[in-house]
Design an enzyme around this catalytic site. Sequence first.
Site, short mmCIF file in Angstrom:
data_model
loop_
_atom_site.label_atom_id
_atom_site.label_comp_id
_atom_site.label_asym_id
_atom_site.label_seq_id
_atom_site.Cartn_x
_atom_site.Cartn_y
_atom_site.Cartn_z
N PHE A 1 -5.29 3.78 13.89
CA PHE A 1 -5.47 4.78 12.85
C PHE A 1 -6.51 4.23 11.88
O PHE A 1 -6.75 3.03 11.86
CB PHE A 1 -4.16 5.03 12.09
N LYS B 1 -15.34 1.68 12.88
CA LYS B 1 -14.09 0.93 13.09
C LYS B 1 -13.68 0.98 14.56
O LYS B 1 -13.26 -0.01 15.15
CB LYS B 1 -13.00 1.54 12.21
N LYS C 1 9.49 -17.14 -9.25
CA LYS C 1 8.88 -15.97 -9.86
C LYS C 1 7.80 -16.41 -10.87
O LYS C 1 8.07 -17.27 -11.72
CB LYS C 1 9.96 -15.15 -10.59
N LYS D 1 -13.38 -2.42 16.67
CA LYS D 1 -12.08 -2.90 17.13
C LYS D 1 -11.90 -2.70 18.63
O LYS D 1 -11.04 -3.30 19.25
CB LYS D 1 -10.96 -2.19 16.37
N ASN E 1 0.85 -1.19 0.00
CA ASN E 1 0.00 0.00 0.00
C ASN E 1 0.89 1.24 0.00
O ASN E 1 2.12 1.14 0.00
CB ASN E 1 -0.96 -0.03 1.19
N ASP F 1 -5.15 -6.12 4.72
CA ASP F 1 -6.32 -6.86 5.19
C ASP F 1 -6.38 -8.24 4.55
O ASP F 1 -7.06 -9.14 5.06
CB ASP F 1 -7.60 -6.08 4.87
#
Length: 410
Positions: free
Chosen positions: A324, A338, A290, A342, A211, A280
């Site tokens: 975060f 969230k 590869k 959590k 990300n 996630d």
Amino acid sequence: MKVTVGVSGGIAAYKAAELVRALQQHAIDVHVVMTEAAMQFVQPLTFASLTGHKVITTLWVAPESPDSNLDSAIEHIEAAQTTDLLVVAPATANILAKFAHGIADDFLTTLYLATTAPVIVAPAMNVNMWQHPATQANVESLAARNVRIVPPEVGYLACGMTGSGRLADTPAIVEAVLDVLQHRNDLAGETILVTAGGTREALDPVRFLGNRSSGKMGYALAEAAERRGARVVLVTAPTALRPPAGVEVISVINTEQMREVVLNRMREASIVIKAAAVADYRPAKQAEQKMKRSGPLTIELEPTEDILAEAVSRRRPGQLIVGFAAETQDAVAHGRAKLMRKGADAIVLNDVSREGIGFDSDRNAVTFLTPTTAVELPEMSKRDLADRILGEILGLRRPQKVITESSVIE
Ligand code: PMT
């Protein structure tokens, strides 16, 4: 409070007199150290008259000499030990380079190396000198060592050019000084675990799912916590950042490795801050060799462990756990969902759809969400934001949360 103002040799040296006066208005005992070059622009007498203290200008005059302005031959060590903060304004390209490379050839540079007090520099120079890669590298290296930079402003410069390089206005430098003095050691005794960066989930030996997290937000938090006296453990996914000074850094690559370290090391932490962008999903299988190109490809993904939720389930009494959230739409609603799902004490919410903030930027704006409040922290540098976030986290310990002007109860 004793603050040492270091004045180096640029045309903006005269503005240091205004800084001295402004600091004194906050009941700060100001002492001044000047470089040889600074004395080409301003007389030490100016600062001696303002402060009522002798101005230190050299390492080399023998204490017994009638010209001596030193109390003892090891004045730099004494000055280093007794000052609560060193602020260098203006800081020339030369002084930044010397600080960055540990050159100690006069009183100011020696004082910088010898002191363990926080250091602030306010650079001022010609725009090309400021933008030169050498200067920028030096500034970056000082920032990585927890030197606070009050960046120069854009404007008309004494050299006749217009651009970035003008000494920051006195109130901005004073604000940085007060901020550092106020937060000094307010996290002493805390152990803070911070996660940072974006985890990488391998597809094959050369490719991964990742990300856009650069780690800047998490590193800024780790640096700020260390600066404020905490013992800091930084669990970091791969980044291009320098490890912050004084911080224990544990490098991991994927979610499973981060989970193992976080669950193990959170036992010693009083505060856990999960700024990392954690995958996630990961590939259900990792190819051993590869993968070769051969038409359309479908990759099966499986969910990763939710480290934050697991950490919350193992929380010790009194331990604070802050997550975060990076959202692209209906940020507050998703962030609050969230938070509840959590079970963290708070969520620092980023609206990453906004330009110029969030992922891989030096600036950010967030909403600090608790089950009952939403405090907007407007756009600022990640470094400043880190201090604000730490302030909000400490506020969670207060029995009744003080609602600030910018707080909104939802
Ligand atoms: O690194 P920068 O470039 O400076 O950018 C900063 C940032 C935008 C990455 C950072 O400020 C941020 O928002 N980090 C969290 C991004 C994210 O993964 O959000 P999320 O909504 O997917 O996750 C919510 C929380 O759960 C996070 O604390 C995350 O660490 C945690 N999580 C998520 C998934 C998972 N499997 N385990 C987790 O613990």
